[in-house]
Design a protein around this motif. Structure first.
Motif, PDB file in Angstrom:
ATOM      1  N   ALA A 299      20.371 -25.301  18.687  1.00 15.14           N
ATOM      2  CA  ALA A 299      21.342 -25.247  17.595  1.00 15.14           C
ATOM      3  C   ALA A 299      22.344 -26.385  17.741  1.00 15.14           C
ATOM      4  CB  ALA A 299      22.075 -23.910  17.588  1.00 15.14           C
ATOM      5  N   ALA A 300      22.890 -26.790  16.601  1.00 16.14           N
ATOM      6  CA  ALA A 300      23.897 -27.850  16.629  1.00 16.14           C
ATOM      7  C   ALA A 300      25.193 -27.352  17.251  1.00 16.14           C
ATOM      8  CB  ALA A 300      24.155 -28.361  15.213  1.00 16.14           C
ATOM      9  N   THR A 301      25.507 -26.060  17.033  1.00 12.14           N
ATOM     10  CA  THR A 301      26.765 -25.499  17.522  1.00 12.14           C
ATOM     11  C   THR A 301      26.522 -24.113  18.116  1.00 12.14           C
ATOM     12  OG1 THR A 301      27.984 -26.663  15.782  1.00 12.14           O
ATOM     13  CG2 THR A 301      29.126 -24.871  16.903  1.00 12.14           C
ATOM     14  N   THR A 302      27.179 -23.834  19.226  1.00  7.80           N
ATOM     15  CA  THR A 302      27.209 -22.489  19.789  1.00  7.80           C
ATOM     16  C   THR A 302      28.655 -22.012  19.791  1.00  7.80           C
ATOM     17  OG1 THR A 302      25.251 -22.738  21.188  1.00  7.80           O
ATOM     18  CG2 THR A 302      26.860 -21.068  21.834  1.00  7.80           C
ATOM     19  N   ILE A 303      28.906 -20.929  19.083  1.00  7.38           N
ATOM     20  CA  ILE A 303      30.253 -20.344  19.049  1.00  7.38           C
ATOM     21  C   ILE A 303      30.362 -19.381  20.221  1.00  7.38           C
ATOM     22  CG2 ILE A 303      31.914 -19.015  17.677  1.00  7.38           C
ATOM     23  CD1 ILE A 303      30.336 -19.872  15.186  1.00  7.38           C
ATOM     24  N   TRP A 304      31.191 -19.720  21.192  1.00 13.73           N
ATOM     25  CA  TRP A 304      31.383 -18.890  22.389  1.00 13.73           C
ATOM     26  C   TRP A 304      32.576 -17.977  22.141  1.00 13.73           C
ATOM     27  CZ3 TRP A 304      29.103 -20.499  27.479  1.00 13.73           C
ATOM     28  CH2 TRP A 304      29.358 -19.549  28.473  1.00 13.73           C
ATOM     29  N   ASP A 305      32.308 -16.703  22.024  1.00 16.14           N
ATOM     30  CA  ASP A 305      33.368 -15.734  21.719  1.00 16.14           C
ATOM     31  C   ASP A 305      34.227 -15.464  22.952  1.00 16.14           C
ATOM     32  OD1 ASP A 305      34.415 -13.376  19.898  1.00 16.14           O
ATOM     33  OD2 ASP A 305      34.032 -12.525  21.878  1.00 16.14           O
ATOM     34  N   GLU A 306      35.566 -15.635  22.819  1.00 22.19           N
ATOM     35  CA  GLU A 306      36.521 -15.302  23.881  1.00 22.19           C
ATOM     36  C   GLU A 306      37.528 -14.260  23.414  1.00 22.19           C
ATOM     37  OE1 GLU A 306      38.271 -18.937  25.228  1.00 22.19           O
ATOM     38  OE2 GLU A 306      36.649 -19.298  26.663  1.00 22.19           O
ATOM     39  N   LYS A 307      37.334 -13.781  22.195  1.00 23.58           N
ATOM     40  CA  LYS A 307      38.263 -12.772  21.666  1.00 23.58           C
ATOM     41  C   LYS A 307      38.136 -11.474  22.444  1.00 23.58           C
ATOM     42  CE  LYS A 307      39.339  -9.333  18.577  1.00 23.58           C
ATOM     43  NZ  LYS A 307      38.861  -7.950  18.481  1.00 23.58           N
ATOM     44  N   ASN A 308      36.918 -11.130  22.875  1.00 26.65           N
ATOM     45  CA  ASN A 308      36.684  -9.869  23.570  1.00 26.65           C
ATOM     46  C   ASN A 308      36.942  -9.963  25.065  1.00 26.65           C
ATOM     47  OD1 ASN A 308      35.483  -8.003  21.407  1.00 26.65           O
ATOM     48  ND2 ASN A 308      34.276  -9.867  21.157  1.00 26.65           N
ATOM     49  N   THR A 309      37.304 -11.158  25.570  1.00 22.83           N
ATOM     50  CA  THR A 309      37.635 -11.306  26.993  1.00 22.83           C
ATOM     51  C   THR A 309      39.085 -11.730  27.196  1.00 22.83           C
ATOM     52  OG1 THR A 309      36.726 -13.568  26.874  1.00 22.83           O
ATOM     53  CG2 THR A 309      35.279 -11.826  27.710  1.00 22.83           C
ATOM     54  N   LYS A 310      39.568 -12.646  26.359  1.00 26.40           N
ATOM     55  CA  LYS A 310      40.953 -13.118  26.491  1.00 26.40           C
ATOM     56  C   LYS A 310      41.893 -12.481  25.487  1.00 26.40           C
ATOM     57  CE  LYS A 310      40.135 -17.729  28.436  1.00 26.40           C
ATOM     58  NZ  LYS A 310      40.357 -19.180  28.254  1.00 26.40           N
ATOM     59  N   GLY A 311      41.342 -11.831  24.472  1.00 24.88           N
ATOM     60  CA  GLY A 311      42.196 -11.264  23.436  1.00 24.88           C
ATOM     61  C   GLY A 311      42.361 -12.228  22.284  1.00 24.88           C
ATOM     62  N   ASN A 312      43.103 -11.790  21.262  1.00 26.67           N
ATOM     63  CA  ASN A 312      43.313 -12.615  20.075  1.00 26.67           C
ATOM     64  C   ASN A 312      44.071 -13.883  20.415  1.00 26.67           C
ATOM     65  OD1 ASN A 312      42.015 -11.027  18.136  1.00 26.67           O
ATOM     66  ND2 ASN A 312      43.796  -9.693  17.950  1.00 26.67           N
ATOM     67  N   GLN A 313      43.843 -14.900  19.635  1.00 27.07           N
ATOM     68  CA  GLN A 313      44.536 -16.170  19.816  1.00 27.07           C
ATOM     69  C   GLN A 313      46.042 -15.957  19.650  1.00 27.07           C
ATOM     70  OE1 GLN A 313      43.041 -19.237  17.321  1.00 27.07           O
ATOM     71  NE2 GLN A 313      44.215 -20.857  18.260  1.00 27.07           N
ATOM     72  N   GLY A 314      46.815 -16.516  20.578  1.00 31.34           N
ATOM     73  CA  GLY A 314      48.266 -16.333  20.550  1.00 31.34           C
ATOM     74  C   GLY A 314      48.726 -15.163  21.387  1.00 31.34           C
TER      75      GLY A 314
END
Length: 393
Positions: A230-245
């Motif tokens: 794939a051209a892009t892989t979206i690595w999810d960090e919302k479920n490990t670091k929490g929401n942005q901010g």
């Protein structure tokens, strides 16, 4: 004052000595399952982050700390992968709808988590259980179903890394990709249009601890090989670091053991200081103002005394006595005996309602009987008397 300085100096020295001891002592292995791609602890994803580029050399990794809905909404993506590796994945209805659109456009989603959330379980008719036997405490071998990927000798991982499986599965929708030696499914795929959703309930198989062994690296590489280039892989960090901010000073303090204990010691020191200071200094004596000698305050005091004693009969008899005095003064009627003659006289000379007046005198007769007067009876009597006064005006 001198004692206070010695106390502060002593506390500061002890704090410095503790911090120095904590800093130079050997650090124990951190077994927390963080699943962060920059963590080098056993259950971090540092190795996966480094090796992912070798598995997908032409892929650009894009990290996201937003829900899937916010990440994918109104963005047309082609040939992209969405990677979620976490202990628990929180996906609601809006996230799921966007992920389905994302997959139908030819993209793929790979989720490795112990807990995939209630919504995803209900939607896909899934449930997760553990194959670990607490009696034998034996690790369960796992393998792939595809003959091209299936290893000659099944993969065995210690610490229960691959023990979870799908105890409930809709086989009419799910394509089985992996099983354990008991035949229980632990890796599945769901097709959505041109794309697919891959679910694996053992995220620790992608941790540093697993990938540093040859068998672990082989298994992870084969599992991820289902994802296309794939051209892009979206690595999810919302479920490990929490929401942005979602960053704060206290969050950093509590993340590191030394800083956390330094914070606790500082709070304890301040509390000890406050306690000793309270004992050494006299409390401020409050100024009590002189009570005002007014009729309103007098009535309030008397009312409080009656309320505290809770003598409802005494209050009722006094109110009846005042009422009878009012009748004698206003209507020139004898009130020595309360009976039909008195009631007829009051009806004749007052403007009151006959039903209310008869109810009032019936209540008075009830109050004159021996026994306890309840709050409800006293309130009823008071309302009838006040109503009589208003009608008599």
């Amino acid at each position: 004052m001198k004692g206070m300085k010695l106390y502060l100096i002593g506390t500061g020295i002890l704090l410095i000595l503790y911090l120095a001891a904590e800093y130079y002592k050997p650090k124990p292995t951190d077994w927390r399952p963080s699943y962060l791609k920059e963590d080098k602890i056993p259950f971090g994803l540092y190795v996966l982050n480094k090796e992912y580029q070798s598995l997908f050399p032409e892929t650009r990794i894009e990290t996201s700390r937003l829900p899937a809905y916010n990440t994918l909404k109104d963005k047309k993506r082609k040939t992209s992968n969405y990677l979620m590796v976490a202990g628990a994945v929180n996906i609601d209805e809006l996230d799921y709808q966007e992920l389905v659109k994302f997959m139908k456009d030819g993209n793929h989603v790979f989720i490795a988590a112990f807990d995939i959330g209630d919504y995803l379980k209900d939607t896909l008719s899934l449930d997760v259980s553990s194959a670990l036997s607490y009696r034998k405490k034996k690790d369960i071998p796992i393998n792939f179903v595809n003959p091209a990927l299936k290893a000659k000798h099944a993969y065995v991982f210690d610490k229960g890394l691959g023990d979870l499986y799908f105890s409930k599965l809709d086989t009419s929708r799910a394509i089985v990709l992996g099983r354990n030696e008991k035949g229980e499914v632990n890796f599945v795929r769901y097709n959505f249009g041109k794309g697919a959703l891959y679910l694996l309930p053992n995220p620790q198989l992608f941790s540093n601890y697993a990938l540093l062994s040859p068998k672990g690296a082989e298994y992870a590489a084969k599992a991820l090989s289902y994802l296309p280039q794939a051209a892009t892989t979206i690595w999810d960090e919302k479920n490990t670091k929490g929401n942005q901010g979602d960053e704060s000073l206290l969050r950093v303090l509590f993340k590191h053991g030394q800083l956390r204990w330094a914070y606790y010691l500082s709070i304890i020191g301040l509390l000890v200081f406050v306690i000793f200071e309270r004992k050494r200094r006299q409390r401020i004596i409050p100024i009590i103002p002189q009570l005002a000698n007014s009729s309103v305050d007098f009535v309030r005091v008397v009312g409080k005394v009656y309320y505290q004693q809770r003598d409802n009969r005494d209050i009722a008899l006094k109110k009846i006595s005042y009422l009878l005095e009012f009748i004698r003064a206003s209507y020139r009627l004898k009130t020595s005996e309360i009976g039909e003659e008195l009631v007829n006289g009051v009806l004749l000379k007052s403007n009151g309602n006959e039903q209310d007046i008869r109810h009032l005198f019936a209540t008075i007769e009830e109050m004159n009987k021996p026994g306890r007067v309840t709050d409800h009876q006293l309130i009823t009597l008071n309302k009838l008397i006040e109503k009589f006064y208003k009608q008599a005006q």
